[in-house]
Design a protein around this motif. Structure first.
Motif, mmCIF file in Angstrom:
data_model
loop_
_atom_site.group_PDB
_atom_site.id
_atom_site.type_symbol
_atom_site.label_atom_id
_atom_site.label_comp_id
_atom_site.label_asym_id
_atom_site.label_seq_id
_atom_site.Cartn_x
_atom_site.Cartn_y
_atom_site.Cartn_z
ATOM 1 N N THR A 1 0.746 -1.143 -0.125
ATOM 2 C CA THR A 1 0.063 -0.028 0.108
ATOM 3 C C THR A 1 0.970 1.190 0.097
ATOM 4 N N ARG A 2 1.515 1.350 1.266
ATOM 5 C CA ARG A 2 2.466 2.721 1.251
ATOM 6 C C ARG A 2 3.546 2.664 0.292
ATOM 7 N N THR A 3 4.369 1.460 0.328
ATOM 8 C CA THR A 3 5.522 1.941 -0.695
ATOM 9 C C THR A 3 5.117 2.285 -1.992
ATOM 10 N N ARG A 4 4.265 1.383 -2.767
ATOM 11 C CA ARG A 4 3.963 1.571 -3.997
ATOM 12 C C ARG A 4 3.287 3.013 -4.357
ATOM 13 N N LEU B 1 7.872 -4.390 14.620
ATOM 14 C CA LEU B 1 7.949 -5.149 13.229
ATOM 15 C C LEU B 1 6.723 -6.088 13.019
ATOM 16 N N ARG B 2 6.080 -6.098 11.936
ATOM 17 C CA ARG B 2 5.109 -6.976 11.849
ATOM 18 C C ARG B 2 5.324 -8.472 11.796
ATOM 19 N N VAL B 3 4.520 -9.175 12.512
ATOM 20 C CA VAL B 3 4.757 -10.560 12.350
ATOM 21 C C VAL B 3 4.199 -10.997 10.929
ATOM 22 N N GLN B 4 5.207 -11.588 9.976
ATOM 23 C CA GLN B 4 4.985 -11.663 8.754
ATOM 24 C C GLN B 4 4.478 -13.185 8.374
ATOM 25 N N ARG B 5 3.259 -13.382 8.579
ATOM 26 C CA ARG B 5 2.764 -14.726 8.373
ATOM 27 C C ARG B 5 2.688 -15.311 7.376
ATOM 28 N N ILE C 1 11.670 -1.617 -8.022
ATOM 29 C CA ILE C 1 11.185 -3.165 -7.943
ATOM 30 C C ILE C 1 10.863 -3.753 -6.548
ATOM 31 N N ARG C 2 9.723 -4.248 -6.253
ATOM 32 C CA ARG C 2 9.519 -5.177 -5.174
ATOM 33 C C ARG C 2 9.216 -6.671 -5.496
ATOM 34 N N HIS C 3 9.955 -7.750 -5.081
ATOM 35 C CA HIS C 3 9.865 -9.086 -5.274
ATOM 36 C C HIS C 3 10.113 -9.917 -4.197
ATOM 37 N N SER D 1 12.454 -9.915 8.460
ATOM 38 C CA SER D 1 12.277 -8.703 8.155
ATOM 39 C C SER D 1 13.462 -8.083 7.073
ATOM 40 N N ARG D 2 13.205 -7.598 6.090
ATOM 41 C CA ARG D 2 14.214 -6.760 5.365
ATOM 42 C C ARG D 2 14.184 -5.176 5.881
ATOM 43 N N VAL D 3 13.244 -4.869 6.459
ATOM 44 C CA VAL D 3 13.022 -3.477 7.334
ATOM 45 C C VAL D 3 14.132 -3.593 8.307
ATOM 46 N N LEU D 4 14.411 -4.496 8.811
ATOM 47 C CA LEU D 4 15.484 -4.669 10.136
ATOM 48 C C LEU D 4 16.702 -4.725 9.267
ATOM 49 N N HIS E 1 6.496 2.191 13.451
ATOM 50 C CA HIS E 1 6.223 0.616 12.893
ATOM 51 C C HIS E 1 6.134 1.062 11.437
ATOM 52 N N PRO E 2 6.593 0.266 10.714
ATOM 53 C CA PRO E 2 6.555 0.475 9.195
ATOM 54 C C PRO E 2 5.242 0.262 8.573
ATOM 55 N N GLY E 3 4.326 -0.402 9.195
ATOM 56 C CA GLY E 3 3.358 -0.720 8.401
ATOM 57 C C GLY E 3 3.325 -1.943 7.518
ATOM 58 N N PRO E 4 2.325 -2.694 7.038
ATOM 59 C CA PRO E 4 1.055 -2.584 7.600
ATOM 60 C C PRO E 4 0.869 -3.298 9.251
ATOM 61 N N MET E 5 0.279 -2.717 10.084
ATOM 62 C CA MET E 5 0.243 -3.397 11.591
ATOM 63 C C MET E 5 -0.609 -4.175 11.625
ATOM 64 N N GLU F 1 16.420 -6.642 1.950
ATOM 65 C CA GLU F 1 16.451 -5.181 2.268
ATOM 66 C C GLU F 1 15.354 -4.452 1.705
ATOM 67 N N HIS F 2 15.306 -3.315 2.363
ATOM 68 C CA HIS F 2 14.075 -2.243 1.890
ATOM 69 C C HIS F 2 14.843 -0.982 2.197
ATOM 70 N N PRO F 3 15.809 -0.391 1.734
ATOM 71 C CA PRO F 3 16.376 0.690 1.833
ATOM 72 C C PRO F 3 15.777 2.149 2.158
ATOM 73 N N THR F 4 14.750 2.068 1.167
ATOM 74 C CA THR F 4 13.908 3.497 1.358
ATOM 75 C C THR F 4 13.115 3.795 2.477
ATOM 76 N N GLN F 5 12.752 2.408 3.207
ATOM 77 C CA GLN F 5 11.980 2.386 4.203
ATOM 78 C C GLN F 5 12.943 2.830 5.495
ATOM 79 N N ALA F 6 14.333 2.256 5.490
ATOM 80 C CA ALA F 6 15.351 2.640 6.467
ATOM 81 C C ALA F 6 15.356 3.896 6.344
HETATM 82 C C1 NCD Z 1 7.250 -3.470 5.155
HETATM 83 C C2 NCD Z 1 7.689 -4.401 4.153
HETATM 84 O O1 NCD Z 1 7.062 -4.537 2.953
HETATM 85 O O2 NCD Z 1 8.762 -4.865 4.053
HETATM 86 N N1 NCD Z 1 6.354 -2.642 4.770
HETATM 87 C C3 NCD Z 1 6.504 -1.700 4.226
HETATM 88 O O3 NCD Z 1 7.152 -1.795 3.453
HETATM 89 N N2 NCD Z 1 5.694 -0.371 4.555
HETATM 90 C C4 NCD Z 1 7.198 -4.517 6.318
HETATM 91 C C5 NCD Z 1 6.120 -5.325 6.416
HETATM 92 O O4 NCD Z 1 5.560 -5.910 5.408
HETATM 93 O O5 NCD Z 1 5.752 -5.816 7.605
#
Ligand code: NCD
Length: 311
Positions: free
Chosen positions: A54-57, A223-227, A104-106, A165-168, A263-267, A132-137
């Motif tokens: 949602t947010r990144t795109r 960080l989200r629990v990534q089920r 790109i997200r993959h 977590s790539r955000v981590l 929290h990077p979201g989604p929560m 990784e997800h550098p723009t989030q960092a």
């Molecule tokens: C993160 C992601 O997609 O890596 N969300 C985001 O970009 N805002 C974290 C996540 O999905 O939990």
């Protein structure tokens, strides 16, 4: 600055600070009635998203549009990948149209780097698997600095599903470059393997219990629990996860008055973060979203070589 942004490690400290400074200028655009700069007129940015977002795109799309670039969205499910086309063919097909940047997200770790070897366009990693997800960092650093000032010596506690977590990973690199002290907290089952060696070489601390760490935090990043990335049972029940590692209402009282919550979201409200924490006065969740547009404008601007005078 490197041609591409694939990892937080592509940026040295000065480049991070430069991007954050540009982002602050870009942030002003958000409060204007006419949110448009001519900077990237005539440039084309393609958002190539093979995972949900949602947010990144949307923030990459808004960022490109506010800089006057032409922005096209291609998603995995609506594209020829669902007909069996390979990532290489899809990326090269899109690039052959003459695009200047591919965002790109993959789901595969390393996908963005692979694509950067196949196309001439600038490639920006918007999340590759668990890597990784550098723009989030960058947007996290921007938001934390806007509340806490210089992050040197500040204690940032990162809690939750660290394994997936790539955000981590992007934050550990970037926040360390800015001199922050870092502690990561997770149940043993959600700690990435080899964390002890990694912590030693990269200079961060690890903990399996949240309560003793919270009173020392200047910022706590949940960080989200990534089920969707979990194949088995990483914890007995959702309730037990919350009791051990959730930022609950009771735990809010352990935080110092100046400490902030991110929290990077989604929560997953009620799982890793309680509504009381997500909506608390010290919560930066929506500030992070707002900063996301400014930071992505700054990244596009620097990588696509916009003219300073046009800002
Ligand atoms: C993160 C992601 O997609 O890596 N969300 C985001 O970009 N805002 C974290 C996540 O999905 O939990």
């Amino acid at each position: 600055m490197n041609k591409h942004l694939l990892s937080s490690a592509d940026l040295d400290r000065d480049e991070v600070l430069q991007l954050l400074e540009t982002a602050a200028t870009m942030h002003d655009v958000q409060t204007r009635q006419v949110k448009k700069l001519p900077t990237l007129r005539g440039r084309t940015v393609v958002n190539l998203f093979f995972e949900d977002s949602t947010r990144t795109r949307s923030s990459f799309e808004i960022a490109g549009k506010w800089l006057s670039a032409d922005v096209v969205n291609v998603s995995g499910s609506g594209s020829s990948t669902s007909k069996g086309e390979s990532l290489r063919d899809t990326a090269r097909t899109v690039a052959a149209m003459g695009v200047d940047a591919l965002v790109i997200r993959h789901g595969a770790s390393g996908a963005a780097r692979q694509v950067s070897q196949w196309v001439d366009a600038v490639v920006i990693n918007a999340g590759d698997g668990t890597h990784e997800h550098p723009t989030q960092a960058l947007l996290d650093a921007y938001t934390l600095r806007s509340r806490l000032g210089d992050l040197a010596g500040r204690h940032v506690v990162i809690v939750g599903d660290l394994m997936h977590s790539r955000v981590l990973r992007s934050n550990l690199i970037l926040l360390r470059a800015l001199g922050a002290r870092l502690t990561v907290v997770a149940p043993p089952t959600l700690m990435p393997s080899g964390i002890a060696t990694w912590a030693k070489s990269d200079g961060f601390e690890t903990a399996y219990e949240l309560d003793p760490v919270l009173p020392q935090a200047d910022a706590v990043m949940m960080l989200r629990v990534q089920r969707e990335r979990m194949s088995g049972g990483y914890f007995p029940t959702a309730r037990e996860y919350t009791v051990g590692y959730g930022l609950t209402r009771q735990r809010l009282s352990l935080l110092q008055p100046h400490a902030v919550i991110a929290h990077p979201g989604p929560m997953n409200r009620g799982l890793e973060i309680a509504a009381d924490a997500a909506d608390a006065a010290q919560s930066l969740v929506l500030d992070q979203v707002s900063a996301g547009v400014a930071v992505r404008m700054a990244v596009l601007y620097h990588l696509l070589g916009g003219q300073e005078s046009a800002v």
